[in-house]
Write a protein that holds these residues in place. Structure first.
Motif, PDB file in Angstrom:
ATOM      1  N   TRP A  99       0.866  -1.178   0.000  1.00  0.00           N
ATOM      2  CA  TRP A  99       0.000   0.000   0.000  1.00  0.00           C
ATOM      3  C   TRP A  99       0.908   1.235   0.000  1.00  0.00           C
ATOM      4  O   TRP A  99       1.652   1.461   0.951  1.00  0.00           O
ATOM      5  CB  TRP A  99      -0.896   0.019   1.244  1.00  0.00           C
ATOM      6  CG  TRP A  99      -1.767  -1.188   1.405  1.00  0.00           C
ATOM      7  CD1 TRP A  99      -1.489  -2.322   2.113  1.00  0.00           C
ATOM      8  CD2 TRP A  99      -3.083  -1.369   0.877  1.00  0.00           C
ATOM      9  NE1 TRP A  99      -2.538  -3.201   2.059  1.00  0.00           N
ATOM     10  CE2 TRP A  99      -3.536  -2.642   1.303  1.00  0.00           C
ATOM     11  CE3 TRP A  99      -3.928  -0.592   0.080  1.00  0.00           C
ATOM     12  CZ2 TRP A  99      -4.781  -3.145   0.951  1.00  0.00           C
ATOM     13  CZ3 TRP A  99      -5.178  -1.091  -0.262  1.00  0.00           C
ATOM     14  CH2 TRP A  99      -5.594  -2.350   0.174  1.00  0.00           C
ATOM     15  N   ALA A 100       0.840   2.021  -1.070  1.00  0.00           N
ATOM     16  CA  ALA A 100       1.675   3.212  -1.212  1.00  0.00           C
ATOM     17  C   ALA A 100       0.825   4.466  -1.023  1.00  0.00           C
ATOM     18  O   ALA A 100      -0.217   4.620  -1.674  1.00  0.00           O
ATOM     19  CB  ALA A 100       2.348   3.236  -2.583  1.00  0.00           C
ATOM     20  N   PHE A 101       1.272   5.356  -0.153  1.00  0.00           N
ATOM     21  CA  PHE A 101       0.525   6.561   0.216  1.00  0.00           C
ATOM     22  C   PHE A 101       1.198   7.771  -0.423  1.00  0.00           C
ATOM     23  O   PHE A 101       2.390   8.022  -0.215  1.00  0.00           O
ATOM     24  CB  PHE A 101       0.482   6.690   1.743  1.00  0.00           C
ATOM     25  CG  PHE A 101      -0.165   5.508   2.403  1.00  0.00           C
ATOM     26  CD1 PHE A 101      -1.511   5.535   2.737  1.00  0.00           C
ATOM     27  CD2 PHE A 101       0.558   4.347   2.653  1.00  0.00           C
ATOM     28  CE1 PHE A 101      -2.125   4.431   3.313  1.00  0.00           C
ATOM     29  CE2 PHE A 101      -0.044   3.236   3.239  1.00  0.00           C
ATOM     30  CZ  PHE A 101      -1.391   3.281   3.565  1.00  0.00           C
ATOM     31  N   ALA A 102       0.422   8.531  -1.220  1.00  0.00           N
ATOM     32  CA  ALA A 102       1.022   9.594  -2.016  1.00  0.00           C
ATOM     33  C   ALA A 102      -0.005  10.676  -2.325  1.00  0.00           C
ATOM     34  O   ALA A 102      -1.184  10.567  -1.977  1.00  0.00           O
ATOM     35  CB  ALA A 102       1.593   9.019  -3.313  1.00  0.00           C
ATOM     36  N   LEU A 103       0.472  11.716  -3.007  1.00  0.00           N
ATOM     37  CA  LEU A 103      -0.392  12.763  -3.542  1.00  0.00           C
ATOM     38  C   LEU A 103      -0.422  12.587  -5.055  1.00  0.00           C
ATOM     39  O   LEU A 103       0.621  12.560  -5.707  1.00  0.00           O
ATOM     40  CB  LEU A 103       0.155  14.144  -3.183  1.00  0.00           C
ATOM     41  CG  LEU A 103      -0.695  15.348  -3.597  1.00  0.00           C
ATOM     42  CD1 LEU A 103      -2.011  15.354  -2.841  1.00  0.00           C
ATOM     43  CD2 LEU A 103       0.067  16.646  -3.342  1.00  0.00           C
ATOM     44  N   GLY A 104      -1.626  12.421  -5.612  1.00  0.00           N
ATOM     45  CA  GLY A 104      -1.729  12.145  -7.042  1.00  0.00           C
ATOM     46  C   GLY A 104      -2.821  12.953  -7.696  1.00  0.00           C
ATOM     47  O   GLY A 104      -3.549  13.724  -7.052  1.00  0.00           O
ATOM     48  N   THR A 110      -5.876  17.573  -7.515  1.00  0.00           N
ATOM     49  CA  THR A 110      -5.050  16.563  -6.851  1.00  0.00           C
ATOM     50  C   THR A 110      -5.820  15.936  -5.697  1.00  0.00           C
ATOM     51  O   THR A 110      -6.796  16.502  -5.193  1.00  0.00           O
ATOM     52  CB  THR A 110      -3.749  17.166  -6.317  1.00  0.00           C
ATOM     53  OG1 THR A 110      -4.071  18.223  -5.405  1.00  0.00           O
ATOM     54  CG2 THR A 110      -2.884  17.688  -7.444  1.00  0.00           C
ATOM     55  N   ALA A 111      -5.376  14.762  -5.302  1.00  0.00           N
ATOM     56  CA  ALA A 111      -6.012  14.058  -4.192  1.00  0.00           C
ATOM     57  C   ALA A 111      -4.957  13.238  -3.468  1.00  0.00           C
ATOM     58  O   ALA A 111      -3.965  12.808  -4.066  1.00  0.00           O
ATOM     59  CB  ALA A 111      -7.126  13.134  -4.699  1.00  0.00           C
ATOM     60  N   HIS A 209      -9.805  13.694   1.781  1.00  0.00           N
ATOM     61  CA  HIS A 209      -9.464  14.033   0.400  1.00  0.00           C
ATOM     62  C   HIS A 209      -8.942  12.832  -0.374  1.00  0.00           C
ATOM     63  O   HIS A 209      -8.216  12.991  -1.350  1.00  0.00           O
ATOM     64  CB  HIS A 209      -8.455  15.180   0.370  1.00  0.00           C
ATOM     65  CG  HIS A 209      -8.983  16.445   0.971  1.00  0.00           C
ATOM     66  ND1 HIS A 209      -8.165  17.450   1.423  1.00  0.00           N
ATOM     67  CD2 HIS A 209     -10.262  16.854   1.218  1.00  0.00           C
ATOM     68  CE1 HIS A 209      -8.919  18.434   1.912  1.00  0.00           C
ATOM     69  NE2 HIS A 209     -10.190  18.095   1.798  1.00  0.00           N
ATOM     70  N   GLY A 210      -9.295  11.627   0.070  1.00  0.00           N
ATOM     71  CA  GLY A 210      -9.079  10.460  -0.770  1.00  0.00           C
ATOM     72  C   GLY A 210      -8.141   9.392  -0.281  1.00  0.00           C
ATOM     73  O   GLY A 210      -8.057   8.323  -0.891  1.00  0.00           O
ATOM     74  N   CYS A 250     -15.921  19.480  -1.810  1.00  0.00           N
ATOM     75  CA  CYS A 250     -16.405  20.866  -1.660  1.00  0.00           C
ATOM     76  C   CYS A 250     -15.645  21.583  -0.561  1.00  0.00           C
ATOM     77  O   CYS A 250     -15.284  22.758  -0.703  1.00  0.00           O
ATOM     78  CB  CYS A 250     -17.909  20.874  -1.357  1.00  0.00           C
ATOM     79  SG  CYS A 250     -18.954  20.379  -2.752  1.00  0.00           S
ATOM     80  N   ARG A 251     -15.370  20.879   0.563  1.00  0.00           N
ATOM     81  CA  ARG A 251     -14.623  21.489   1.643  1.00  0.00           C
ATOM     82  C   ARG A 251     -13.226  21.865   1.169  1.00  0.00           C
ATOM     83  O   ARG A 251     -12.706  22.943   1.490  1.00  0.00           O
ATOM     84  CB  ARG A 251     -14.525  20.543   2.839  1.00  0.00           C
ATOM     85  CG  ARG A 251     -15.827  20.383   3.607  1.00  0.00           C
ATOM     86  CD  ARG A 251     -15.572  19.869   5.011  1.00  0.00           C
ATOM     87  NE  ARG A 251     -14.874  18.597   5.006  1.00  0.00           N
ATOM     88  CZ  ARG A 251     -15.494  17.415   4.887  1.00  0.00           C
ATOM     89  NH1 ARG A 251     -16.802  17.366   4.745  1.00  0.00           N
ATOM     90  NH2 ARG A 251     -14.811  16.295   4.927  1.00  0.00           N
ATOM     91  N   LYS A 252     -12.602  20.959   0.389  1.00  0.00           N
ATOM     92  CA  LYS A 252     -11.249  21.250  -0.090  1.00  0.00           C
ATOM     93  C   LYS A 252     -11.238  22.463  -1.012  1.00  0.00           C
ATOM     94  O   LYS A 252     -10.406  23.359  -0.883  1.00  0.00           O
ATOM     95  CB  LYS A 252     -10.698  20.027  -0.826  1.00  0.00           C
ATOM     96  CG  LYS A 252      -9.289  20.262  -1.378  1.00  0.00           C
ATOM     97  CD  LYS A 252      -8.781  19.036  -2.103  1.00  0.00           C
ATOM     98  CE  LYS A 252      -7.380  19.299  -2.652  1.00  0.00           C
ATOM     99  NZ  LYS A 252      -6.834  18.170  -3.417  1.00  0.00           N
ATOM    100  N   GLU A 253     -12.200  22.497  -1.972  1.00  0.00           N
ATOM    101  CA  GLU A 253     -12.210  23.584  -2.945  1.00  0.00           C
ATOM    102  C   GLU A 253     -12.551  24.909  -2.301  1.00  0.00           C
ATOM    103  O   GLU A 253     -12.021  25.958  -2.670  1.00  0.00           O
ATOM    104  CB  GLU A 253     -13.202  23.242  -4.054  1.00  0.00           C
ATOM    105  CG  GLU A 253     -12.706  22.081  -4.929  1.00  0.00           C
ATOM    106  CD  GLU A 253     -13.794  21.518  -5.819  1.00  0.00           C
ATOM    107  OE1 GLU A 253     -14.931  22.021  -5.714  1.00  0.00           O
ATOM    108  OE2 GLU A 253     -13.526  20.583  -6.597  1.00  0.00           O
TER     109      GLU A 253
END
Length: 256
Positions: A99-104, A110-111, A209-210, A250-253
């Motif tokens: 399991w790799a945890f990243a920003l993509g 992005t998420a 956020h994902g 929506c919260r993120k944006e």
């Protein structure tokens, strides 16, 4: 102080510590001896992170709780030299899942992702058989700390960054700190329940956020015929998870 347990159980042996680094949802059971502090007011403090990990998230410096030692009592208790050894577990020779945890990327934004994908409640990301021994590799490929939480079983730490785990991670856990570049191997025999369970970051903005995935536990011999998560899968609030997911975006944006 002496640490005797963490989030899930007693450690095999007590560990003497001067400070404990805890992230979201991490816990530690400690024994503190105030026998030589009569008349003192002692403060439990959150202090700056002291291990110097590049990119590692720290903590605010602030007092948390005061202890006023105003009475002397007789106490002959002592922490045993050994606590609760882990039972033997026949580990697979290599990880059964990574399991790799990243920003993509996720469309036009992005998420936070696991294995390159943001959370989708319609998707099962791994299927395992009840009764199997799982050896999972958790990898942080991002530039920020994550606190990875695993549901369903009592998991043990096999290694941290290729080395035996530190003494305070030698028992059962359900949350692991992964600083940038960290790799942690965990293992468990999946014996409790059939159904769908989660792996996610306990940094709530990362999770929202994902950075969450679903694994499914099925009857032995049925991995190939396992059914996906039902489309009507509900959040504990009673709302469809698609509504929860859209609200998170929506919260993120709105905060961008």
């Amino acid at each position: 102080m002496v640490q005797v347990g963490n989030g899930s159980a007693l450690l095999p042996k007590p560990v003497v510590r001067t400070d404990v680094l805890l992230g979201p949802a991490e816990r530690a059971d400690v024994v503190v001896d105030f026998g030589k502090d009569l008349g003192k007011n002692l403060v439990l403090e959150s202090v700056a992170r002291v291990d110097g990990r590049p990119g590692g998230i720290g903590t605010p410096v602030t007092p948390v709780m005061q202890f006023r030692v105003d009475k002397k009592v007789a106490d002959t208790s002592a922490v045993p030299a050994t606590l609760r050894a882990l039972p033997a577990l026949a580990l697979p020779a290599a990880p059964t899942m990574t399991w790799a945890f990243a920003l993509g990327a996720n469309g036009d934004h992005t998420a936070w992702t696991i294995n390159g994908k943001p959370y989708d409640h319609h998707r099962v990301d791994a299927t395992v058989e009840l009764g199997s021994v799982q050896r999972w590799l958790l990898v942080n490929t991002s530039t920020i700390t994550h606190y990875v939480h695993l549901h369903e079983e009592a998991w043990r730490t096999v290694s941290r960054n290729g080395q035996p785990p530190p003494a305070w991670e030698a028992g059962y856990q359900d949350v692991w700190r992964l600083d940038p570049g960290d790799t942690v191997e965990v293992a468990a025999k999946v014996t409790d329940y059939l159904g769908t369970f989660l792996i996610h970051c306990h940094m709530l903005d990362h999770e929202d956020h994902g950075m969450m995935a679903t694994f499914q536990v099925v009857k032995p011999g049925t991995v190939d015929s396992a059914s996906p998560v039902p489309l009507a899968h509900q959040h504990l609030s009673g709302l469809p998870l698609s509504v929860i997911t859209n609200a998170a975006w929506c919260r993120k944006e709105s905060s961008a």
